[in-house]
Write a protein that holds these residues in place. Structure first.
Motif, mmCIF file in Angstrom:
data_model
loop_
_atom_site.group_PDB
_atom_site.id
_atom_site.type_symbol
_atom_site.label_atom_id
_atom_site.label_comp_id
_atom_site.label_asym_id
_atom_site.label_seq_id
_atom_site.Cartn_x
_atom_site.Cartn_y
_atom_site.Cartn_z
ATOM 1 N N ASP A 86 -23.727 41.566 -15.854
ATOM 2 C CA ASP A 86 -24.269 42.038 -16.436
ATOM 3 C C ASP A 86 -23.428 42.458 -18.359
ATOM 4 N N ILE A 87 -22.800 41.784 -18.366
ATOM 5 C CA ILE A 87 -22.191 41.759 -20.022
ATOM 6 C C ILE A 87 -23.688 41.259 -21.152
ATOM 7 N N ILE A 88 -23.560 40.303 -20.687
ATOM 8 C CA ILE A 88 -25.246 40.057 -20.804
ATOM 9 C C ILE A 88 -26.419 40.735 -21.766
ATOM 10 N N LEU A 89 -26.849 41.101 -20.103
ATOM 11 C CA LEU A 89 -28.046 41.659 -20.359
ATOM 12 C C LEU A 89 -27.537 43.245 -21.038
ATOM 13 N N ILE A 90 -25.805 44.065 -20.934
ATOM 14 C CA ILE A 90 -26.310 45.324 -22.120
ATOM 15 C C ILE A 90 -26.049 44.558 -23.236
ATOM 16 N N THR A 91 -25.835 43.521 -23.371
ATOM 17 C CA THR A 91 -24.931 43.335 -25.137
ATOM 18 C C THR A 91 -26.484 42.991 -25.783
ATOM 19 N N HIS A 92 -27.722 42.440 -24.758
ATOM 20 C CA HIS A 92 -29.063 42.147 -25.234
ATOM 21 C C HIS A 92 -29.721 43.125 -25.434
ATOM 22 N N GLU A 131 -31.089 36.107 -24.722
ATOM 23 C CA GLU A 131 -32.204 35.610 -23.927
ATOM 24 C C GLU A 131 -32.781 34.059 -23.514
ATOM 25 N N ILE A 132 -31.715 33.557 -24.062
ATOM 26 C CA ILE A 132 -32.062 31.879 -23.314
ATOM 27 C C ILE A 132 -31.325 31.664 -22.186
ATOM 28 N N ILE A 133 -29.875 33.255 -22.734
ATOM 29 C CA ILE A 133 -28.800 32.832 -21.387
ATOM 30 C C ILE A 133 -29.012 33.143 -20.263
ATOM 31 N N LEU A 134 -30.050 34.789 -20.618
ATOM 32 C CA LEU A 134 -29.573 35.220 -19.353
ATOM 33 C C LEU A 134 -31.197 34.606 -18.703
ATOM 34 N N GLU A 135 -32.203 33.811 -19.180
ATOM 35 C CA GLU A 135 -33.034 33.154 -18.321
ATOM 36 C C GLU A 135 -32.179 32.227 -17.993
ATOM 37 N N ASP A 136 -30.868 31.380 -17.940
ATOM 38 C CA ASP A 136 -30.758 30.549 -17.578
ATOM 39 C C ASP A 136 -29.888 31.326 -16.856
ATOM 40 N N THR A 149 -27.582 51.058 -15.509
ATOM 41 C CA THR A 149 -26.739 51.631 -16.754
ATOM 42 C C THR A 149 -27.264 50.782 -18.135
ATOM 43 N N LEU A 150 -28.535 50.014 -17.319
ATOM 44 C CA LEU A 150 -29.710 49.795 -18.832
ATOM 45 C C LEU A 150 -30.284 50.918 -18.662
ATOM 46 N N LEU A 151 -30.851 51.746 -17.581
ATOM 47 C CA LEU A 151 -31.788 52.578 -18.239
ATOM 48 C C LEU A 151 -31.102 53.649 -18.857
ATOM 49 N N HIS A 152 -29.759 53.996 -18.649
ATOM 50 C CA HIS A 152 -28.955 54.801 -19.425
ATOM 51 C C HIS A 152 -29.122 54.335 -21.188
ATOM 52 N N LEU A 153 -28.993 53.345 -21.477
ATOM 53 C CA LEU A 153 -28.849 52.188 -23.092
ATOM 54 C C LEU A 153 -30.362 53.230 -23.232
ATOM 55 N N PHE A 187 -17.853 49.300 -29.507
ATOM 56 C CA PHE A 187 -18.355 49.293 -28.017
ATOM 57 C C PHE A 187 -19.029 47.975 -27.278
ATOM 58 N N LEU A 188 -19.237 47.343 -28.146
ATOM 59 C CA LEU A 188 -19.604 45.449 -28.221
ATOM 60 C C LEU A 188 -18.670 44.559 -27.996
ATOM 61 N N ASN A 189 -17.966 45.034 -29.108
ATOM 62 C CA ASN A 189 -16.331 44.224 -29.068
ATOM 63 C C ASN A 189 -15.437 44.238 -27.750
ATOM 64 N N ILE A 190 -15.569 45.756 -27.427
ATOM 65 C CA ILE A 190 -14.691 45.678 -26.007
ATOM 66 C C ILE A 190 -15.616 44.931 -24.549
ATOM 67 N N LEU A 191 -16.974 45.796 -24.659
ATOM 68 C CA LEU A 191 -17.604 44.980 -23.637
ATOM 69 C C LEU A 191 -17.065 42.463 -23.561
ATOM 70 N N THR A 192 -17.006 42.379 -25.043
ATOM 71 C CA THR A 192 -17.284 40.901 -24.750
ATOM 72 C C THR A 192 -16.362 40.661 -24.747
ATOM 73 N N ASP A 193 -14.701 41.354 -24.632
ATOM 74 C CA ASP A 193 -13.618 40.722 -24.799
ATOM 75 C C ASP A 193 -13.364 40.931 -23.260
ATOM 76 N N TYR A 194 -14.609 41.474 -22.021
ATOM 77 C CA TYR A 194 -14.307 41.173 -20.667
ATOM 78 C C TYR A 194 -15.024 39.723 -20.524
ATOM 79 N N LEU A 195 -15.659 38.857 -21.273
ATOM 80 C CA LEU A 195 -15.610 37.289 -20.703
ATOM 81 C C LEU A 195 -14.775 36.181 -20.710
ATOM 82 N N GLN A 196 -13.829 36.845 -21.671
ATOM 83 C CA GLN A 196 -12.619 35.551 -21.342
ATOM 84 C C GLN A 196 -11.851 35.749 -20.284
ATOM 85 N N ASN A 197 -11.574 34.629 -19.784
ATOM 86 C CA ASN A 197 -11.095 33.647 -18.625
ATOM 87 C C ASN A 197 -9.455 34.287 -18.510
#
Length: 197
Positions: A86-92, A131-136, A149-153, A187-197
């Motif tokens: 979701d994060i990848i799609l939203i940030t894209h 986009e490359i990551i999304l395809e993968d 979420t995508l529609l709201h964006l 907000f993008l920075n907060i979203l990407t923080d969720y990618l932390q392991n």
């Protein structure tokens, strides 16, 4: 005789289990490293875009009458924890829409064209990378995208575009939009923080 026959089978089975265990371990390690790398790239790119936006020298104090609440989607503003996909799609989507906005009529802003061009290059690179990551992700995983979420964006960014058009791309309108897009990167920075392991 029976022991002699079962010993090679036992050794082969043990090797298979060991290989499978190692494969799972290294796959998990690779996924963790890829999450960290992606988070690092997104954070770095967001920071560079913010710095470029700030170089455009817009100031909202003379444009208070033009202020508007564009109503960023609640799920983004409240920083709900999303899945990695979701994060990848939203940030894209966010990088794509910000890119589209800054390709519009900026001639009346008096902004430095090189700075705007550098911003567009950075946004374009990031959206292409995502986009490359999304395809993968689509190929490897059976994942259902969070379409609400995508529609709201999409509606949120449409409001920004409609605002610019209604204000005839005035300097104040662009200044308000510049401030709003700076907020996007928060907000993008907060979203990407969720990618932390």
């Amino acid at each position: 005789m029976v022991i002699g026959e079962t010993l090679p089978i036992f050794i082969m089975t043990s090797r298979c289990i060991l290989q499978t265990t190692l494969l799972l371990y290294f796959s998990t390690m690779a996924l963790a490293m890829s999450n960290d790398l992606l988070r690092s790239q997104l954070s770095s790119s967001s920071l560079e875009c913010q710095e470029l936006l700030l170089q455009l020298n817009g100031t909202t104090e003379y444009c208070l009458k033009d202020r508007i609440n564009f109503e960023i989607p609640e799920e983004i503003e409240k920083s709900r924890q999303f899945q990695k996909e979701d994060i990848i799609l939203i940030t894209h989507e966010m990088f794509q829409k910000i890119f589209d906005i800054f390709r519009r009529n900026i001639s009346r802003t008096g902004w430095n064209e090189t700075t705007v061009e550098n911003l567009l290059v950075k946004l374009h690179w990031q959206k292409e990378h995502l986009e490359i990551i999304l395809e993968d992700v689509k190929e490897k995983e059976n994942f259902t995208w969070d379409n609400r979420t995508l529609l709201h964006l999409k509606k949120y960014y449409l409001r920004i575009v409609q605002y610019l058009k209604a204000k005839e791309y005035s300097i104040c309108a662009w200044t308000i939009v510049q401030a709003e897009i700076c907020r996007n990167f928060f907000f993008l920075n907060i979203l990407t923080d969720y990618l932390q392991n």
